[in-house]
Design a protein around this motif. Structure first.
Motif, PDB file in Angstrom:
ATOM      1  N   SER A 369       0.820  -1.217   0.000  1.00  0.00           N
ATOM      2  CA  SER A 369       0.000   0.000   0.000  1.00  0.00           C
ATOM      3  C   SER A 369       0.851   1.264   0.000  1.00  0.00           C
ATOM      4  CB  SER A 369      -0.952   0.000   1.205  1.00  0.00           C
ATOM      5  OG  SER A 369      -1.769  -1.148   1.208  1.00  0.00           O
ATOM      6  N   ARG A 370       1.909   1.258  -0.796  1.00  0.00           N
ATOM      7  CA  ARG A 370       2.768   2.441  -0.896  1.00  0.00           C
ATOM      8  C   ARG A 370       2.345   3.349  -2.038  1.00  0.00           C
ATOM      9  NH1 ARG A 370       8.362  -0.326  -1.450  1.00  0.00           N
ATOM     10  NH2 ARG A 370       8.851   1.699  -2.390  1.00  0.00           N
ATOM     11  N   GLY A 371       1.179   3.102  -2.587  1.00  0.00           N
ATOM     12  CA  GLY A 371       0.676   3.941  -3.664  1.00  0.00           C
ATOM     13  C   GLY A 371       0.856   3.287  -5.026  1.00  0.00           C
ATOM     14  N   LYS A 372       0.408   3.987  -6.061  1.00  0.00           N
ATOM     15  CA  LYS A 372       0.475   3.470  -7.418  1.00  0.00           C
ATOM     16  C   LYS A 372       1.898   3.576  -7.961  1.00  0.00           C
ATOM     17  CE  LYS A 372      -4.237   5.108  -8.081  1.00  0.00           C
ATOM     18  NZ  LYS A 372      -5.095   6.133  -8.716  1.00  0.00           N
ATOM     19  N   VAL A 373       2.232   2.680  -8.855  1.00  0.00           N
ATOM     20  CA  VAL A 373       3.541   2.706  -9.511  1.00  0.00           C
ATOM     21  C   VAL A 373       3.379   3.403 -10.859  1.00  0.00           C
ATOM     22  CG1 VAL A 373       5.462   1.344 -10.404  1.00  0.00           C
ATOM     23  CG2 VAL A 373       4.229   0.567  -8.370  1.00  0.00           C
ATOM     24  N   ASP A 374       3.840   4.653 -10.933  1.00  0.00           N
ATOM     25  CA  ASP A 374       3.844   5.345 -12.219  1.00  0.00           C
ATOM     26  C   ASP A 374       5.251   5.246 -12.816  1.00  0.00           C
ATOM     27  OD1 ASP A 374       5.335   7.077 -10.668  1.00  0.00           O
ATOM     28  OD2 ASP A 374       3.783   8.617 -10.576  1.00  0.00           O
ATOM     29  N   ARG A 375       5.499   5.969 -13.886  1.00  0.00           N
ATOM     30  CA  ARG A 375       6.804   5.852 -14.551  1.00  0.00           C
ATOM     31  C   ARG A 375       7.937   6.310 -13.642  1.00  0.00           C
ATOM     32  NH1 ARG A 375      10.431   8.348 -17.950  1.00  0.00           N
ATOM     33  NH2 ARG A 375      11.196   7.009 -19.661  1.00  0.00           N
ATOM     34  N   GLU A 376       7.716   7.388 -12.874  1.00  0.00           N
ATOM     35  CA  GLU A 376       8.769   7.873 -11.982  1.00  0.00           C
ATOM     36  C   GLU A 376       9.084   6.848 -10.896  1.00  0.00           C
ATOM     37  OE1 GLU A 376      10.540  10.577 -12.511  1.00  0.00           O
ATOM     38  OE2 GLU A 376       9.371  10.751 -14.372  1.00  0.00           O
ATOM     39  N   ALA A 377       8.031   6.233 -10.339  1.00  0.00           N
ATOM     40  CA  ALA A 377       8.258   5.209  -9.317  1.00  0.00           C
ATOM     41  C   ALA A 377       8.982   4.005  -9.910  1.00  0.00           C
ATOM     42  CB  ALA A 377       6.925   4.777  -8.701  1.00  0.00           C
ATOM     43  N   LEU A 378       8.653   3.674 -11.164  1.00  0.00           N
ATOM     44  CA  LEU A 378       9.318   2.558 -11.832  1.00  0.00           C
ATOM     45  C   LEU A 378      10.805   2.843 -12.011  1.00  0.00           C
ATOM     46  CD1 LEU A 378       9.188  -0.174 -13.275  1.00  0.00           C
ATOM     47  CD2 LEU A 378       8.559   1.050 -15.368  1.00  0.00           C
ATOM     48  N   ILE A 379      11.132   4.068 -12.379  1.00  0.00           N
ATOM     49  CA  ILE A 379      12.543   4.434 -12.557  1.00  0.00           C
ATOM     50  C   ILE A 379      13.304   4.248 -11.236  1.00  0.00           C
ATOM     51  CG2 ILE A 379      14.098   6.384 -12.984  1.00  0.00           C
ATOM     52  CD1 ILE A 379      12.029   7.386 -15.025  1.00  0.00           C
ATOM     53  N   LEU A 380      12.707   4.641 -10.127  1.00  0.00           N
ATOM     54  CA  LEU A 380      13.338   4.474  -8.814  1.00  0.00           C
ATOM     55  C   LEU A 380      13.531   2.994  -8.489  1.00  0.00           C
ATOM     56  CD1 LEU A 380      11.447   7.200  -6.731  1.00  0.00           C
ATOM     57  CD2 LEU A 380      13.797   7.304  -7.623  1.00  0.00           C
ATOM     58  N   ILE A 381      12.538   2.177  -8.845  1.00  0.00           N
ATOM     59  CA  ILE A 381      12.652   0.738  -8.593  1.00  0.00           C
ATOM     60  C   ILE A 381      13.779   0.136  -9.423  1.00  0.00           C
ATOM     61  CG2 ILE A 381      11.481  -1.480  -8.962  1.00  0.00           C
ATOM     62  CD1 ILE A 381       8.870  -0.104  -8.127  1.00  0.00           C
TER      63      ILE A 381
END
Length: 737
Positions: A369-381
């Motif tokens: 439940s850390r929120g939605k994975v958008d493109r920016e979150a994907l880059i961090l992952i």
């Protein structure tokens, strides 16, 4: 105001006749009023999930119930039920990737687009409740304090739609259920297993279905369609307790349906169809000879994206994470390997294990439940997994990956898995790696275990079956996880979430997750029974003969049997027992409970269990259900001998007339006995009377005459007049205990 009768077709003519006969200003059908209320509130739902609906639907086979020896049925069985006049709940069960959501979307579109010919020709509204919407919705509205109802799921779903700027007028509870009962509303619940997993302390199948009993029986026209994975639904229990619940298992495609699927999807491309059939034999075939639909879908996409189908092939892959002998791992590994081979620049390649770790992180991000994975979150992952700072290009590769939903990314900019079972698959892969590496538990792990790990969950069963460690090493690791998890809960969660005796607290759910892993580990070695399970709990959570701070919540174990324990010689302190079959466990005089809480522990008090010998200290919290079963059970046991004597006296007294014993027909004996004694069954006492030679039968042709044996006359008269039991009559009493 009229009701539409089943099979009625000339609706307008009837309205006209009634208007003329009664000189009415207006005549309405009640069902149409309800339909108008529903339509005004929910509107006509758009058929979304375009990638599922636009693809030509292949009707799968189904099996009624879940017994493998039952022959398959055609898809028309459930469409006929949906259009027919019988009310009820249709539960579609099946393994992950078998096509449950695809079927649910197809059924919904048939109702929405009015391609079904309903037995009542009224406009039907559709409410489609997905597990994803329910989870998002309960972040906006409170989770109910009592067990969830269908209306609670509807309210949560509406809250999620409002969050996504799709405002929905909420139907009142009364209108919601009335519209359902009148047939003006058809309700679909997709992924009930996800809801059960996430909110197990607030979900009871018994309570959920009982709430709908009056709405889906009798003259009701209500219909609810539910999808759920097999292991979360006890089909036999539902069939006997709720006859209006019908269960069908979705089966994989047979060879004919597989061919139809590829011919429809690859029309005009016979070479690609041939290649797709060849690949499906390598990758999608089950031992039963059927084919997994989600793999066929992946192969179809692969054939469409290739310029030359002859170049399409799956090669071996190298991985330290995936097991090439496992069917699911092999499919994931081969598709990831293909994505690696697409990139010509070796510097820009993502190896198979890199892709798997990234997908594991995406799954963890969403599950925690850390929120939605958008493109920016994907880059961090990607940066976290690969250590690369120039992760933008890798992110572009991943958003086009066959495991990622292109629809979700293109429409909402969200990175999500294409198939609903994939998040759990990658969480299992991650948990397996974490267990073997003894990775320290963190907040994400606690949240994930609490959500996915229960005794009946595929997460628990799959993880424990993957493990190849000794019992000693397994218990040592579970103990370490318990200590690490408790430390995280103390630091990261509220005081209420630290209370073990609250079934929906983080502490209680984390404890149950670990208890579930213990049960799953024993089950994987076929050694799960009450004795071994109790011994394992003592090994992990106990100190000598004392077990402290564990929570046992509702959940099925092997062969749909509820968990049982052997409490003999043990003391339990500050433990929670929620919907556990307490009455079938074993106790002795040394069994004791202190500061324990017992909730929703229904069942039948058994003298043989020894529960009457156990000590429940005054500081225990016993709910009304427990108190009632325990009190009535002890009273029944304490009065057993008196009840037996009364039953025997009642039986022999029927023969006693005018100072002597007279013969009676067997039919009259049963009638007389039944009128005066209902504690001991007639058949039981009659059988024992014959066994101990108290009565003698004589066939008189058209009836059977029964008399008290002369050798028993004196003892029987003494029982009737003095209440003294002796001889053969005492033997009967002993047999009744």
């Amino acid at each position: 105001m009229l009701g539409i009768e089943k099979g009625q077709t000339r609706l307008e003519e009837r309205l006209s006749n009634v208007r003329q006969a009664f000189n009415c200003q207006e005549v309405f059908y009640l069902e149409n009023i309800a339909s108008k209320l529903v339509a005004d509130s929910i509107g006509l739902q758009e058929v979304d999930r375009i990638e599922m609906v636009e693809r030509k639907f292949v009707e799968p086979q189904l099996r009624r119930g879940i017994e493998e020896d039952i022959p398959p049925s055609d898809y028309s069985v459930i469409t006929d039920w949906l259009a027919g006049s019988s009310p009820g709940i249709l539960v579609l069960v099946g393994q992950g990737g078998i096509g449950k959501t695809w079927v649910m979307m197809n059924l919904r579109s048939r109702v929405t687009l009015r391609t079904l010919e309903f037995s009542k020709p009224i406009t039907k509204g559709v409410i489609f409740i997905s597990s994803t919407d329910v989870t998002r919705g309960f972040a906006q509205v409170p989770v109910p304090d009592e067990y969830m109802t269908l209306y609670d799921l509807y309210c949560a779903s509406c809250a999620a739609q409002d969050e996504e700027k799709r405002p929905t007028d909420l139907l009142s509870r009364e209108t919601f259920y009335d519209a359902l009962e009148l047939g003006s509303l058809v309700i679909f619940i997709d992924g009930l297993d996800e809801i059960i997993t996430r909110y197990r302390a607030r979900f009871s199948a018994q309570s959920f279905f009982s709430d709908l009993t009056d709405r889906l029986t009798g003259d009701s026209d209500g219909k609810v369609v539910v999808s759920c994975r097999n292991i979360f639904f006890d089909q036999d229990e539902a069939r006997f307790s709720f006859p209006y619940v019908e269960t069908f298992e979705l089966l994989g495609f047979d060879a004919c349906r597989r061919s139809q699927f590829f011919h429809d999807a690859l029309q005009g491309m016979p070479g690609r169809v041939s290649k797709a059939l060849q690949l499906s034999d390598q990758m999608a075939a089950l031992p039963s000879g059927l084919y997994v639909p989600f793999v066929l879908d992946l192969i179809k996409d692969l054939m469409l994206e290739q310029a030359d189908e002859t170049a399409v092939k799956f090669e071996g892959f190298s991985s330290n994470i995936l097991d090439s002998t496992d069917l699911n791992d092999r499919i994931v590994g081969q598709f990831c390997q293909r994505e690696t081979l697409k990139v010509l620049d070796p510097i820009r390649k993502l190896l198979v294990d890199d892709q798997v770790r990234i997908f594991c992180e995406i799954a963890r991000h969403i599950a925690a439940s850390r929120g939605k994975v958008d493109r920016e979150a994907l880059i961090l992952i990607v940066s976290k997994v690969t250590g690369r700072k120039d992760a933008e290009g890798f992110a572009d590769q991943l958003t086009a990956h066959p495991f990622i939903s292109q629809e979700e990314f293109n429409r909402r900019g969200i990175v999500d898995f294409r198939f609903d079972f994939m998040p759990e698959y990658f969480l299992i892969v991650d948990a397996f790696q974490a267990f073997n590496a003894s990775r320290v538990i963190n907040e994400e792990d606690v949240r994930i275990l609490n959500k996915y790990c229960s005794m009946s969950s595929s997460f628990c069963l799959a993880l424990t079956r993957k493990l190849s460690v000794s019992a000693h090493d397994f218990y040592f690791r579970i103990l370490a996880m318990h200590e690490e998890g408790q430390e995280v809960i103390r630091e990261k969660f509220s005081e209420d979430d630290q209370k073990i005796l609250q079934p929906d607290s983080v502490t209680a759910r984390f404890s149950f997750a670990l208890v579930s892993l213990v049960a799953g580990f024993l089950d994987s070695s076929r050694s799960l029974d009450a004795s071994n399970f109790t011994a394992a709990l003592c090994e992990v959570f106990g100190n000598g003969s004392t077990v402290r701070r564990i929570a046992l919540l509702d959940g099925f174990v092997r062969d749909e049997e509820r968990i049982r324990l052997d409490f003999r010689g043990l003391r339990f302190e500050e433990c929670l027992f929620h919907a556990v079959d307490i009455w079938s466990c074993q106790y002795d005089a040394k069994s004791s409970f202190s500061e324990c809480r017992f909730m929703s522990c229904s069942g039948v008090f058994s003298k043989g269990s020894g529960v009457a010998l156990a000590t429940f200290e005054p500081n225990c919290i016993l709910d009304i259900e427990f108190e009632q079963v325990f009190t009535e059970g002890r009273k029944k046991i304490q009065g057993t001998e008196d009840q037996s004597i009364d039953a025997i006296r009642s039986f022999v007294s029927d023969f006693y007339r005018q100072g002597g014993f007279r013969p009676i027909s067997r039919e009259n004996i049963e009638r007389y006995y039944g009128a005066s004694n209902s504690v001991v069954a007639f058949k039981q006492i009659y059988r024992l009377m014959k066994r101990h030679n108290v009565i003698i039968e004589e066939n008189q042709g058209h009836y059977v005459e029964v008399r008290i044996a002369k050798s028993v006359h004196q003892m029987a008269e003494k029982l009737i007049t003095q209440g003294t039991l002796g001889g053969a009559l005492r033997d009967v009493a002993s047999s009744l205990r």
